[in-house]
Design a protein around this motif. Structure first.
Motif, PDB file in Angstrom:
ATOM      1  N   HIS A  61       8.836 -19.701  53.306  1.00  0.00           N
ATOM      2  CA  HIS A  61       9.070 -19.774  51.723  1.00  0.00           C
ATOM      3  C   HIS A  61       7.322 -20.474  51.250  1.00  0.00           C
ATOM      4  O   HIS A  61       7.342 -21.553  51.021  1.00  0.00           O
ATOM      5  N   GLN A  62       6.287 -19.877  50.910  1.00  0.00           N
ATOM      6  CA  GLN A  62       5.225 -20.378  50.184  1.00  0.00           C
ATOM      7  C   GLN A  62       5.283 -20.394  48.959  1.00  0.00           C
ATOM      8  O   GLN A  62       5.609 -18.983  47.897  1.00  0.00           O
ATOM      9  N   PHE A  63       5.176 -21.323  48.209  1.00  0.00           N
ATOM     10  CA  PHE A  63       5.163 -21.571  46.944  1.00  0.00           C
ATOM     11  C   PHE A  63       4.034 -22.093  45.943  1.00  0.00           C
ATOM     12  O   PHE A  63       3.300 -21.050  45.219  1.00  0.00           O
ATOM     13  N   VAL A  64       2.851 -22.515  46.911  1.00  0.00           N
ATOM     14  CA  VAL A  64       1.495 -22.887  46.540  1.00  0.00           C
ATOM     15  C   VAL A  64       0.759 -22.495  47.759  1.00  0.00           C
ATOM     16  O   VAL A  64       1.032 -23.350  48.985  1.00  0.00           O
ATOM     17  N   ALA A  65      -0.602 -21.712  47.323  1.00  0.00           N
ATOM     18  CA  ALA A  65      -1.188 -21.599  49.376  1.00  0.00           C
ATOM     19  C   ALA A  65      -2.822 -22.075  48.900  1.00  0.00           C
ATOM     20  O   ALA A  65      -3.042 -21.697  47.386  1.00  0.00           O
ATOM     21  N   ASN A  66      -3.448 -22.358  48.966  1.00  0.00           N
ATOM     22  CA  ASN A  66      -4.674 -23.071  48.623  1.00  0.00           C
ATOM     23  C   ASN A  66      -4.947 -23.063  46.824  1.00  0.00           C
ATOM     24  O   ASN A  66      -5.921 -22.246  45.839  1.00  0.00           O
ATOM     25  N   LEU A  90       6.026 -41.909  44.006  1.00  0.00           N
ATOM     26  CA  LEU A  90       5.942 -41.886  45.181  1.00  0.00           C
ATOM     27  C   LEU A  90       4.330 -41.519  45.413  1.00  0.00           C
ATOM     28  O   LEU A  90       3.927 -42.210  47.266  1.00  0.00           O
ATOM     29  N   GLY A  91       3.508 -42.582  44.906  1.00  0.00           N
ATOM     30  CA  GLY A  91       2.183 -42.640  45.254  1.00  0.00           C
ATOM     31  C   GLY A  91       1.304 -41.889  45.380  1.00  0.00           C
ATOM     32  O   GLY A  91       0.144 -42.119  46.701  1.00  0.00           O
ATOM     33  N   VAL A  92       0.769 -40.654  44.785  1.00  0.00           N
ATOM     34  CA  VAL A  92       0.669 -39.689  45.519  1.00  0.00           C
ATOM     35  C   VAL A  92      -0.086 -38.640  44.057  1.00  0.00           C
ATOM     36  O   VAL A  92       0.096 -38.517  42.744  1.00  0.00           O
ATOM     37  N   SER A  93      -0.747 -38.576  44.184  1.00  0.00           N
ATOM     38  CA  SER A  93      -1.715 -36.870  43.821  1.00  0.00           C
ATOM     39  C   SER A  93      -0.582 -36.044  43.687  1.00  0.00           C
ATOM     40  O   SER A  93       0.442 -35.523  44.079  1.00  0.00           O
ATOM     41  N   ASN A  94      -0.983 -35.399  42.476  1.00  0.00           N
ATOM     42  CA  ASN A  94       0.018 -34.332  41.311  1.00  0.00           C
ATOM     43  C   ASN A  94      -1.333 -32.924  42.110  1.00  0.00           C
ATOM     44  O   ASN A  94      -0.445 -31.870  41.753  1.00  0.00           O
ATOM     45  N   LYS A  95      -2.098 -33.103  42.717  1.00  0.00           N
ATOM     46  CA  LYS A  95      -2.931 -31.470  42.983  1.00  0.00           C
ATOM     47  C   LYS A  95      -2.202 -30.864  44.752  1.00  0.00           C
ATOM     48  O   LYS A  95      -2.579 -31.830  45.434  1.00  0.00           O
ATOM     49  N   ILE A  96      -1.455 -30.417  44.292  1.00  0.00           N
ATOM     50  CA  ILE A  96      -0.951 -29.466  45.054  1.00  0.00           C
ATOM     51  C   ILE A  96      -1.596 -28.771  46.371  1.00  0.00           C
ATOM     52  O   ILE A  96      -2.174 -27.516  45.186  1.00  0.00           O
ATOM     53  N   ILE A  97      -1.984 -28.858  46.924  1.00  0.00           N
ATOM     54  CA  ILE A  97      -2.878 -28.123  48.496  1.00  0.00           C
ATOM     55  C   ILE A  97      -2.229 -26.896  48.325  1.00  0.00           C
ATOM     56  O   ILE A  97      -2.218 -25.185  48.528  1.00  0.00           O
ATOM     57  N   LYS A  98      -1.486 -27.084  48.930  1.00  0.00           N
ATOM     58  CA  LYS A  98       0.249 -26.816  49.869  1.00  0.00           C
ATOM     59  C   LYS A  98       1.277 -26.575  49.540  1.00  0.00           C
ATOM     60  O   LYS A  98       1.392 -28.238  49.679  1.00  0.00           O
ATOM     61  N   PHE A  99       2.469 -25.817  49.365  1.00  0.00           N
ATOM     62  CA  PHE A  99       3.777 -26.298  49.073  1.00  0.00           C
ATOM     63  C   PHE A  99       4.440 -24.983  49.686  1.00  0.00           C
ATOM     64  O   PHE A  99       3.903 -23.920  49.005  1.00  0.00           O
ATOM     65  N   LYS A 100       5.479 -25.954  50.881  1.00  0.00           N
ATOM     66  CA  LYS A 100       6.078 -24.175  51.459  1.00  0.00           C
ATOM     67  C   LYS A 100       7.527 -24.716  51.620  1.00  0.00           C
ATOM     68  O   LYS A 100       7.278 -25.950  51.453  1.00  0.00           O
ATOM     69  N   SER A 101       8.900 -24.544  51.946  1.00  0.00           N
ATOM     70  CA  SER A 101       9.390 -24.299  52.185  1.00  0.00           C
ATOM     71  C   SER A 101      10.276 -23.715  54.032  1.00  0.00           C
ATOM     72  O   SER A 101       8.928 -22.524  53.966  1.00  0.00           O
ATOM     73  N   ASN A 102      10.323 -24.630  55.045  1.00  0.00           N
ATOM     74  CA  ASN A 102       9.767 -24.105  56.310  1.00  0.00           C
ATOM     75  C   ASN A 102      11.886 -24.036  56.604  1.00  0.00           C
ATOM     76  O   ASN A 102      12.578 -25.357  56.753  1.00  0.00           O
TER      77      ASN A 102
END
Length: 193
Positions: A61-66, A90-102
């Protein structure tokens, strides 16, 4: 636990109650799942001996793509995991390139899926384990741009509900379908650096 500069494993980030809420939402709602017939990621290399690996079908399930939201569930899940605070912790960027569930289902396969990287752009990867399962995540001794001859397992992480694995997205990695548990379910983020 910090394994190296480029790999970290976080435990107990969420309460048990929140872990259960995440599991119930991801596996128990009206989320649409799509069958993916192979590793849908970016990079293979001629030096990789593909006979050593066997990609299994998965549901995704793709939440965010590109970098664009593509699911009506995206904001709810990001709010549930308290994304605005989580990415800072977590010390990471909040700029999501891709977010999915597998979801990977139980199989008799002994091989891991094909090592890959998710994007050619510089990024970090977060993997949140929705449930306990066998079927480890493997990180390899090769990175983007390396000749993949001689690729070897470097780290293996077994899915434990509530844990978050963070690593540099240039590291080749793979999933493995479970052989004992019925399924393996993760949330997978690729984040711009």
């Amino acid at each position: 636990i910090q394994v190296s500069i480029m790999v970290e494993l976080f435990r107990n980030v969420f309460s048990s109650e929140l872990q259960n809420q995440i599991e119930d939402y991801i596996l128990g709602t009206n989320i649409n799942w799509f069958l993916s017939k192979s590793v849908d990621e970016v990079d293979y290399d001629d030096g990789l001996n593909l006979r050593k690996y066997q990609d299994t079908d998965k549901f995704c399930h793709q939440f965010v793509a590109n970098s664009s939201i593509c699911s009506r569930h995206t904001n709810h899940v990001l709010n549930m995991i308290q994304w605005q605070n989580l990415h800072q912790y977590l010390g990471v960027s909040n700029k999501i390139i891709k977010f999915k569930s597998n979801i990977l289902f139980r199989t008799n396969q002994k091989k891991s899926n094909t090592p890959h990287i998710d994007s050619r752009s510089d990024h970090d990867v977060l993997i949140y384990y929705v449930i306990d399962s066998d079927g480890p995540t493997t990180l390899y001794n090769k990175q983007k741009g390396d000749d993949l001859r001689g690729i070897k397992k470097k780290f293996t992480f077994h899915p434990k509900k509530g844990e978050i694995l963070k690593f540099d997205g240039s590291i080749y990695h793979s999933s493995t379908p479970p052989r004992k548990n019925n399924l393996r379910c993760i949330l997978n983020f690729d984040l711009a650096k």
